[in-house]
Write an enzyme that holds these catalytic residues in place. Structure first.
Site, PDB file in Angstrom:
ATOM      1  N   SER C 122      -3.081  -2.638   6.616  1.00  0.00           N
ATOM      2  CA  SER C 122      -1.988  -2.783   5.266  1.00  0.00           C
ATOM      3  C   SER C 122      -2.801  -3.460   4.153  1.00  0.00           C
ATOM      4  O   SER C 122      -3.668  -4.120   4.359  1.00  0.00           O
ATOM      5  CB  SER C 122      -0.563  -3.675   5.567  1.00  0.00           C
ATOM      6  OG  SER C 122      -0.105  -3.816   4.430  1.00  0.00           O
ATOM      7  N   TYR C 145      -0.604  -0.057  -0.863  1.00  0.00           N
ATOM      8  CA  TYR C 145       0.388   0.022  -1.812  1.00  0.00           C
ATOM      9  C   TYR C 145      -0.559   0.146  -3.279  1.00  0.00           C
ATOM     10  O   TYR C 145      -1.215  -0.894  -3.396  1.00  0.00           O
ATOM     11  CB  TYR C 145       1.028  -1.444  -1.593  1.00  0.00           C
ATOM     12  CG  TYR C 145       1.948  -1.403  -0.665  1.00  0.00           C
ATOM     13  CD1 TYR C 145       3.119  -0.496  -0.512  1.00  0.00           C
ATOM     14  CD2 TYR C 145       2.026  -2.802   0.333  1.00  0.00           C
ATOM     15  CE1 TYR C 145       3.830  -0.775   0.475  1.00  0.00           C
ATOM     16  CE2 TYR C 145       2.925  -2.627   0.962  1.00  0.00           C
ATOM     17  CZ  TYR C 145       4.059  -1.711   1.301  1.00  0.00           C
ATOM     18  OH  TYR C 145       5.049  -1.792   2.220  1.00  0.00           O
ATOM     19  N   THR C 171       1.602   4.372   0.549  1.00  0.00           N
ATOM     20  CA  THR C 171       2.998   4.384   0.643  1.00  0.00           C
ATOM     21  C   THR C 171       3.658   4.611  -0.629  1.00  0.00           C
ATOM     22  O   THR C 171       3.263   4.367  -1.546  1.00  0.00           O
ATOM     23  CB  THR C 171       3.291   3.042   0.965  1.00  0.00           C
ATOM     24  OG1 THR C 171       2.944   2.645   2.456  1.00  0.00           O
ATOM     25  CG2 THR C 171       4.839   2.789   0.796  1.00  0.00           C
ATOM     26  N   LYS C 236       2.986   8.589   2.760  1.00  0.00           N
ATOM     27  CA  LYS C 236       3.970   7.914   3.840  1.00  0.00           C
ATOM     28  C   LYS C 236       5.273   7.716   3.057  1.00  0.00           C
ATOM     29  O   LYS C 236       5.248   7.242   1.797  1.00  0.00           O
ATOM     30  CB  LYS C 236       3.482   6.501   4.330  1.00  0.00           C
ATOM     31  CG  LYS C 236       4.359   5.774   4.887  1.00  0.00           C
ATOM     32  CD  LYS C 236       3.544   4.739   5.865  1.00  0.00           C
ATOM     33  CE  LYS C 236       4.661   3.938   6.623  1.00  0.00           C
ATOM     34  NZ  LYS C 236       5.426   2.925   5.759  1.00  0.00           N
ATOM     35  N   HIS C 260      10.488   3.764   6.139  1.00  0.00           N
ATOM     36  CA  HIS C 260       9.980   2.413   5.982  1.00  0.00           C
ATOM     37  C   HIS C 260      10.798   1.740   7.021  1.00  0.00           C
ATOM     38  O   HIS C 260      10.976   0.322   6.778  1.00  0.00           O
ATOM     39  CB  HIS C 260      10.113   1.771   4.762  1.00  0.00           C
ATOM     40  CG  HIS C 260       9.051   0.963   4.563  1.00  0.00           C
ATOM     41  ND1 HIS C 260       8.046   1.088   3.274  1.00  0.00           N
ATOM     42  CD2 HIS C 260       8.533  -0.220   4.963  1.00  0.00           C
ATOM     43  CE1 HIS C 260       7.215   0.149   3.200  1.00  0.00           C
ATOM     44  NE2 HIS C 260       7.317  -0.669   4.242  1.00  0.00           N
TER      45      HIS C 260
END
Lengths: 364, 364, 364, 364
Positions: C122, C145, C171, C236, C260
């Site tokens: 992440s 992100y 994402t 995603k 999510h």
């Protein structure tokens, strides 16, 4: 009122009964009925799936509120087989009211008369049918479980006519008794003899053939009941359109859609679920009485909107009887009338005929 | 009867068994079975979704009560693969009856014979198949888990024929053992050796290939079982129409629709849900046996009305055995027969053939 | 392992982990995670309806057991974006593994490598992406992100490429953070700084624009990620077919169907429910990764049979990490592989391609 | 704040209110409201089936998350009947705010004004309508229960106009009061006189005709309200398309789809379930306000996507008032606005008009 293990003590109360609804009343009644008696009255067959489904089925058809109708003060009056009643709610035959109250069916008869409706009196009532008839002047129907003793069955029908009963309710769905398992667990035994089946010596045992229900029922049974009673015969326990047609063809004056309150065949559909198809087949040739699961004014409304002419209730009446004798019976009936009236007003309908013309909305 | 951590003690009771139904019996049996044994018997695979769904599936097809049929005293008798039985209810093969009762499969055999039906005897029975055959004269089928040791598998089939078994039940759905998680949590280990797999020295370990199930099964396995046994072969564990056709094409004398009581593939449909499509494909070319979830007379009725010829039960028989030995087995079978009889009467049918001609009503 | 109010203590255990399934593991992990951390990891948005629906959705499609296939020893191997993996199960990016275990993403990386699959790392991992890359040699994808600080986002992408990451997971569903109400109730605050966002002085506060997610995402964001990373980009958070087409049109190398894990929009459909329509629109032009709710081998099977190429799991991996560090991560992956293998065998399929060709059966 | 049996004590708190959502708030409010008052506010009619169904109905239409829209910072502003509001969420008329807080409707008015939305003020408000108007400058609508005292009803309408109310909300669904059974069980009696119905001597009893709702409502009632008020009239309590058309034909400026929060006809459909058919019939000729069951931003979104122009909430506002006076009212409205904003962002829409153009996805 008392509950007592090993001893059978029934309520004698006749105080006014303050009711909220016919759901809570079951819990309240369970506190004054002997445990075995409560279980016998409240229970159903097998897993009680059909017992529960009788209630759940009502939630699949909904009433759309209507406004701006300009209507007020709903008129609940109707009639069935020529008998005027104050609302489309009558009392279905139930065994042994003596389990619930010292006044037994005499109390129920007084309550029904006070409430202005019809009482069904069971073959296996605690009091003899003449005693019930004498207890109050209201309209009554006599209920027949066809007995293996044919002559005695005929005698019962003639006694009923002589005592002023206006119709015969012939139960067709009890050619074997359902598996009421909670009664088995409680090893419930009837503490009372049925008043209609006693011989000249009430202390003597009732002959087997007189207390055994006939398991072979067909159109000849209907013809027998008509012939021996000379009264209109309502065939009770219909779930299939073909059985409705058979009953009508054999001369039935009305049919009663019922699964015996979930006490007979567990795994049967909810009674409300089979009503539309039966009503369609009957096509208004004879009136339809509906029972099994009715506890709310909205249930009455939905049953009438689905083809019933009147509904019948059983257990709540017995609970009212247990709690307050004839006053409890009257309270139960009047509460349900008030709920029906409220439902009619909020649905924008004024008469029973209006209800029958209302389209329900299927739940999504 | 006793439960004891760390020690394996089984019931020896053979007192008469007073049963209410085959639901309550599971709780009663859980009190006399060792915890690990109960978990092994009662449990299913994974989340036990399919185990529960096996029961729930029955609630989606309902039996409409029928009246006025003029019928009484239902006739439950039928036959399967030429063996006459008192009702369409038989006993499916279950492993290790010795977990439940000191008499193991001998007790089950006596109970089955007393009740007039067929017993399936598992490859992994506690007693050797000859011992079970000697315990009672009733009809029996031998069950084969195909072993990696092919020669030994053939030997078992020949022994079964020699011992008088009338058919072979070939399990096709266990090419890997399902994830029975409660058994894992309890770290359950079989406390008993399987009587059929022992060698000349019962104290010696069983060779791996003789106690390992073959994971590669196909039509040749069916042909093998037919050839080596010379008996009719029932292929058990069918859920898909194409597998039914494959089995029939390979010579199966019957098929058994089953998901192994929810013990194999969690996430599989309820067994009752797949029955109609399989029955349609089979089209009566061979008989269909149905198991997985049957606990009530109404379940038997619904399975037959959906295409089964007979149903088989497993766990309830083991519970009866645990509670009362052969008397418990007989009680379980007789109770279910009584429930089926009651259901037939209330559905207005007289024979097993009538059941098969009955249309169920889909629940709404 | 410890939980302590007001103090943040994480597990250091690396003992072998004995797992039953990935359901029980959540309860076990709740005992070793700090309450706020557990709530952050396990919780969903709003009423958690979508969180629960992610699981329930799988029960509406069933796997029909197949027998007599002649197949054994299922082959789980597959590949995604050119990377060979031992099974179609990978690890989706999850924030802050340091909440769960002292080894943080380094532990997860070792576990993933030991289990032979891909780890998503992440943007807001506890360790810097280079530290995770150095911890184990297995294949890794870096997750972005998109930050309001565009230059820093670009820098992250270039660092990921330089560190050997093989793809970027972008994402798209977090342009605002969902209402994770249990975290609000617990007043959960992240006890750790995200390793990728630290400046030269780790003790200095991270600039707001670098720790604020960009709320305006569109096709240009995809193009940016492709351009700056030079790697395949997986988009995603896709639930609608049109968004899948938009992503593909903008150059996405794959899409990830996901809600999510029920952490963003409560009231959204279960992720498994939207998969078939997305897969139909994608029509195999790019691979589909699926996450949200996968806990069982049968879920993996159903997702692949509904159009996914691989599935990704998140929370169970973190629970395994919390319970046993890298050994726990490996155990979680291997358990799920075993469940998938068992499911394939019982469904009569041999390869991942066979799964994708299997028709599920809608639950009735 | 206090609860006291036999004594009526209301909250005086005006501290800031920290809210998680509008679900938890009911439990919190139950601790500061007198039991009878809480029951009166929270309860529904009959079995409360429709009360629950109002919530459940929202779960049958789902919002598919959308990504890559390039949109940010949703714009919630809209207008209704010419009044600009900060979001499509207003306050529906509710009786007797004095049950909840010492400031009664004055507190609600301050909170509504601070939050930038419209307050509906009930015929049976605790404070007189002029007092409410004087409490805060925000936009207000006056609500009419048509009284049997026609002249007094007309007077109320003229007073409302004089006091600056911008529209009249005419309740059409209360021609009889629903069976709120929990209030009956608690023997709840209103402890406060309604400020609008008092005469010159507030201590004197209110005449019966002035405190009795008219049960005969029709299009003439609408015409009366329009004529006497000179204001736009919103007809509230519409569930059937034909009633919507009747109201519009009689001159209604808007309609309010509502089942009175499940307080009138139990057994009615969930309000959200009837909205699409009503909206289709209305066909944008007049605006539609929706209430009954709205507790979440996603509910607001779904109602607007199903044809509503704005939604109205009742009970949560009263709970906020009880917990913190005007600050609680503001907090409730602002929380719901934030949830709506988050929902819009995650659904990829930017304006209220965009919501209305969004297709929901039926739950499977």
């Amino acid at each position: 009122a008392a509950t007592s293990p090993g001893e059978f003590i029934v309520s004698r109360t006749e105080a006014p009964l303050d009711l909220i609804n016919l759901i809570d009343i079951e819990t309240r009644a369970s506190r004054v009925l002997a445990p075995g008696a409560f279980s016998y009255i409240a229970g159903g067959a097998g897993d009680e799936w059909t017992l529960r489904e009788n209630r759940n089925a009502f939630n699949r058809q909904l009433i759309v509120p209507r406004v701006l109708s300009g209507k007020t003060a709903p008129d609940l009056r109707t009639q069935i087989l020529g008998t005027a009643i104050v609302s489309p709610i009558i009392i279905t035959p139930v065994a042994a009211h003596g389990l619930a109250h010292i006044t037994a069916e005499a109390g129920t008869a007084r309550g029904a008369a006070a409430a202005g409706t019809i009482l069904g009196v069971s073959t296996v009532s605690t009091l003899a049918l003449e005693q019930v008839a004498a207890a109050a002047a209201g309209p009554k129907w006599f209920h027949l479980y066809m007995l293996q003793d044919v002559a005695y069955s005929a005698k019962l029908l003639r006694r009923a006519r002589a005592a002023g009963y206006r119709a015969i309710v012939l139960t067709a769905d009890t050619t074997v008794v359902g598996n009421r398992e909670d009664s088995l667990r409680q090893r419930f035994q009837f503490p009372l003899q049925p008043g209609n089946l006693l011989g000249d010596d009430p202390a003597a045992p009732i002959p087997l053939a007189r207390r055994t229900f006939e398991s072979r029922l067909d159109r000849k049974t209907i013809e027998f009941a008509i012939r021996e009673s000379g009264l209109p015969v309502i065939v009770k326990g219909i779930n299939h359109p073909d059985d409705a047609l058979l009953a009508i063809d054999a001369g039935a004056a009305a049919i009663q859609v019922s699964n015996h309150g979930g006490r007979q065949l567990d795994g049967a559909p909810g009674a409300f679920s089979v009503l539309p198809a039966v009503a369609k087949a009957v096509n208004q040739r004879v009136p339809i009485i509906f029972d099994s699961g009715v506890r709310r004014g909205q249930d009455v409304f939905k049953a009438l909107a689905s083809g019933a002419d009147v509904v019948a209730i059983g257990r709540p009446v017995i609970y009212g009887l247990a709690l307050s004798g004839w006053q409890g019976v009257r309270s139960v009936l009047e509460l349900l009338n008030r709920e029906l009236s409220m439902t009619m007003q909020l649905a924008g309908v004024h008469t029973v005929a209006d209800i029958r013309a209302t389209a329900l909305q299927p739940a999504v």
